[in-house]
Design a protein around this motif. Structure first.
Motif, PDB file in Angstrom:
ATOM      1  N   GLN A  92      -0.538  11.277  -9.233  1.00 29.43           N
ATOM      2  CA  GLN A  92      -0.144  11.395  -7.835  1.00 29.43           C
ATOM      3  C   GLN A  92       0.388  10.061  -7.332  1.00 29.43           C
ATOM      4  N   VAL A  93       1.393  10.131  -6.475  1.00 30.82           N
ATOM      5  CA  VAL A  93       2.030   8.935  -5.933  1.00 30.82           C
ATOM      6  C   VAL A  93       2.123   9.064  -4.421  1.00 30.82           C
ATOM      7  N   GLN A  94       1.695   8.048  -3.714  1.00 30.15           N
ATOM      8  CA  GLN A  94       1.907   7.983  -2.273  1.00 30.15           C
ATOM      9  C   GLN A  94       2.970   6.937  -1.969  1.00 30.15           C
ATOM     10  N   LEU A  95       3.858   7.289  -1.061  1.00 37.53           N
ATOM     11  CA  LEU A  95       4.942   6.409  -0.653  1.00 37.53           C
ATOM     12  C   LEU A  95       4.902   6.243   0.860  1.00 37.53           C
ATOM     13  N   VAL A  96       4.962   5.009   1.321  1.00 38.66           N
ATOM     14  CA  VAL A  96       4.907   4.741   2.756  1.00 38.66           C
ATOM     15  C   VAL A  96       6.114   3.906   3.157  1.00 38.66           C
ATOM     16  N   GLU A  97       6.960   4.501   4.016  1.00 37.68           N
ATOM     17  CA  GLU A  97       8.161   3.802   4.477  1.00 37.68           C
ATOM     18  C   GLU A  97       7.874   3.029   5.763  1.00 37.68           C
ATOM     19  N   SER A  98       8.666   2.011   5.987  1.00 36.88           N
ATOM     20  CA  SER A  98       8.628   1.262   7.241  1.00 36.88           C
ATOM     21  C   SER A  98       9.986   0.603   7.450  1.00 36.88           C
ATOM     22  N   GLY A  99      10.223   0.166   8.686  1.00 40.99           N
ATOM     23  CA  GLY A  99      11.428  -0.601   8.965  1.00 40.99           C
ATOM     24  C   GLY A  99      12.513   0.132   9.731  1.00 40.99           C
ATOM     25  N   GLY A 100      12.307   1.393  10.023  1.00 38.18           N
ATOM     26  CA  GLY A 100      13.310   2.115  10.790  1.00 38.18           C
ATOM     27  C   GLY A 100      13.326   1.656  12.241  1.00 38.18           C
ATOM     28  N   GLY A 101      14.301   2.169  12.989  1.00 36.34           N
ATOM     29  CA  GLY A 101      14.385   1.814  14.392  1.00 36.34           C
ATOM     30  C   GLY A 101      15.743   2.110  14.971  1.00 36.34           C
ATOM     31  N   LEU A 102      15.996   1.533  16.133  1.00 34.28           N
ATOM     32  CA  LEU A 102      17.252   1.716  16.855  1.00 34.28           C
ATOM     33  C   LEU A 102      18.077   0.441  16.720  1.00 34.28           C
ATOM     34  N   VAL A 103      19.345   0.610  16.366  1.00 34.67           N
ATOM     35  CA  VAL A 103      20.220  -0.536  16.193  1.00 34.67           C
ATOM     36  C   VAL A 103      21.615  -0.159  16.675  1.00 34.67           C
ATOM     37  N   CYS A 146       9.596   0.547   1.227  1.00 40.04           N
ATOM     38  CA  CYS A 146       8.802   1.670   0.733  1.00 40.04           C
ATOM     39  C   CYS A 146       7.738   1.116  -0.202  1.00 40.04           C
ATOM     40  N   ALA A 147       6.494   1.234   0.224  1.00 40.51           N
ATOM     41  CA  ALA A 147       5.378   0.757  -0.579  1.00 40.51           C
ATOM     42  C   ALA A 147       4.778   1.924  -1.354  1.00 40.51           C
ATOM     43  N   ALA A 148       4.634   1.735  -2.656  1.00 39.09           N
ATOM     44  CA  ALA A 148       4.090   2.778  -3.516  1.00 39.09           C
ATOM     45  C   ALA A 148       2.620   2.502  -3.837  1.00 39.09           C
ATOM     46  N   ALA A 172       6.151  -6.539  -8.407  1.00 37.96           N
ATOM     47  CA  ALA A 172       4.823  -7.104  -8.148  1.00 37.96           C
ATOM     48  C   ALA A 172       4.226  -6.556  -6.858  1.00 37.96           C
ATOM     49  N   LYS A 173       5.091  -6.295  -5.862  1.00 42.02           N
ATOM     50  CA  LYS A 173       4.618  -5.768  -4.574  1.00 42.02           C
ATOM     51  C   LYS A 173       4.651  -4.245  -4.546  1.00 42.02           C
ATOM     52  N   ARG A 174       5.108  -3.616  -5.623  1.00 46.05           N
ATOM     53  CA  ARG A 174       5.206  -2.153  -5.701  1.00 46.05           C
ATOM     54  C   ARG A 174       6.041  -1.608  -4.541  1.00 46.05           C
ATOM     55  N   THR A 175       7.123  -2.298  -4.236  1.00 43.89           N
ATOM     56  CA  THR A 175       7.919  -1.986  -3.053  1.00 43.89           C
ATOM     57  C   THR A 175       9.397  -1.890  -3.403  1.00 43.89           C
ATOM     58  N   VAL A 176      10.048  -0.914  -2.808  1.00 38.07           N
ATOM     59  CA  VAL A 176      11.493  -0.752  -2.900  1.00 38.07           C
ATOM     60  C   VAL A 176      12.080  -0.936  -1.506  1.00 38.07           C
ATOM     61  N   TYR A 177      13.247  -1.565  -1.463  1.00 35.49           N
ATOM     62  CA  TYR A 177      13.888  -1.868  -0.185  1.00 35.49           C
ATOM     63  C   TYR A 177      15.258  -1.197  -0.101  1.00 35.49           C
ATOM     64  N   LEU A 178      15.684  -0.975   1.124  1.00 32.24           N
ATOM     65  CA  LEU A 178      17.062  -0.553   1.362  1.00 32.24           C
ATOM     66  C   LEU A 178      17.615  -1.444   2.475  1.00 32.24           C
ATOM     67  N   GLN A 179      18.485  -2.350   2.106  1.00 27.38           N
ATOM     68  CA  GLN A 179      19.156  -3.197   3.089  1.00 27.38           C
ATOM     69  C   GLN A 179      20.396  -2.456   3.559  1.00 27.38           C
ATOM     70  N   MET A 180      20.478  -2.239   4.847  1.00 25.73           N
ATOM     71  CA  MET A 180      21.588  -1.482   5.418  1.00 25.73           C
ATOM     72  C   MET A 180      22.361  -2.388   6.364  1.00 25.73           C
ATOM     73  N   ASN A 181      23.610  -2.641   6.039  1.00 21.10           N
ATOM     74  CA  ASN A 181      24.480  -3.483   6.858  1.00 21.10           C
ATOM     75  C   ASN A 181      25.642  -2.659   7.394  1.00 21.10           C
ATOM     76  N   SER A 182      26.310  -3.200   8.380  1.00 23.69           N
ATOM     77  CA  SER A 182      27.482  -2.536   8.979  1.00 23.69           C
ATOM     78  C   SER A 182      27.175  -1.083   9.309  1.00 23.69           C
ATOM     79  N   LEU A 183      26.059  -0.885   9.963  1.00 25.37           N
ATOM     80  CA  LEU A 183      25.615   0.483  10.246  1.00 25.37           C
ATOM     81  C   LEU A 183      26.565   1.201  11.188  1.00 25.37           C
ATOM     82  N   LYS A 184      26.680   2.499  10.971  1.00 25.19           N
ATOM     83  CA  LYS A 184      27.555   3.344  11.764  1.00 25.19           C
ATOM     84  C   LYS A 184      26.729   4.449  12.421  1.00 25.19           C
ATOM     85  N   PRO A 185      27.212   5.020  13.510  1.00 23.49           N
ATOM     86  CA  PRO A 185      26.473   6.128  14.143  1.00 23.49           C
ATOM     87  C   PRO A 185      26.194   7.275  13.173  1.00 23.49           C
TER      88      PRO A 185
END
Length: 115
Positions: free
Chosen positions: A1-12, A22-24, A74-87
């Motif tokens: 079993q795997v638990q995944l916890v996302e963070s970092g969303g918001g309004l921009v 995403c921490a696994a 080492a941190k069991r974490t995956v990232y998504l860097q999002m630049n030049s965001l569009k609607p």
């Protein structure tokens, strides 16, 4: 079993940047693949970025050149860097882990891009 916890969303604002995390619950190196998917209202969920256990990355055409997926084993974490965001990037973003034959999903984090 795997638990995944996302963070970092918001309004921009359009043109801005966000970084999702995403921490696994266990060692991500054992996963066949990890990725990020998104689902906008009334649309199907789509994978936008993936990274394999070997470190190869792949992107959906609409985010190429703007989004970058990376990982810290080492941190069991995956990232998504999002630049030049569009609607049109507005959606709930989900972390995904493939441990053949099972897909695991996080609970999702909302990203809203204002014009």
């Amino acid at each position: 079993q795997v638990q995944l916890v996302e963070s970092g969303g918001g309004l921009v604002q359009a043109g801005g940047s966000l970084r999702l995390s995403c921490a696994a619950s266990r060692n991500i190196f054992t996963f066949n693949r990890m990725g990020w998917a998104r689902q906008a209202p009334g649309k199907q969920r789509e994978l936008v970025a993936t990274i394999t256990s070997g470190g190869s990355t792949n992107y959906e055409d609409s985010v190429k050149g703007r989004f970058t997926i990376s990982r810290d084993i080492a941190k069991r974490t995956v990232y998504l860097q999002m630049n030049s965001l569009k609607p049109e990037d507005t959606a709930v973003y989900y972390c995904n882990a493939l441990v053949v034959p099972t897909d695991y999903w996080g609970q999702g984090t909302q990203v809203t891009v204002s014009s």
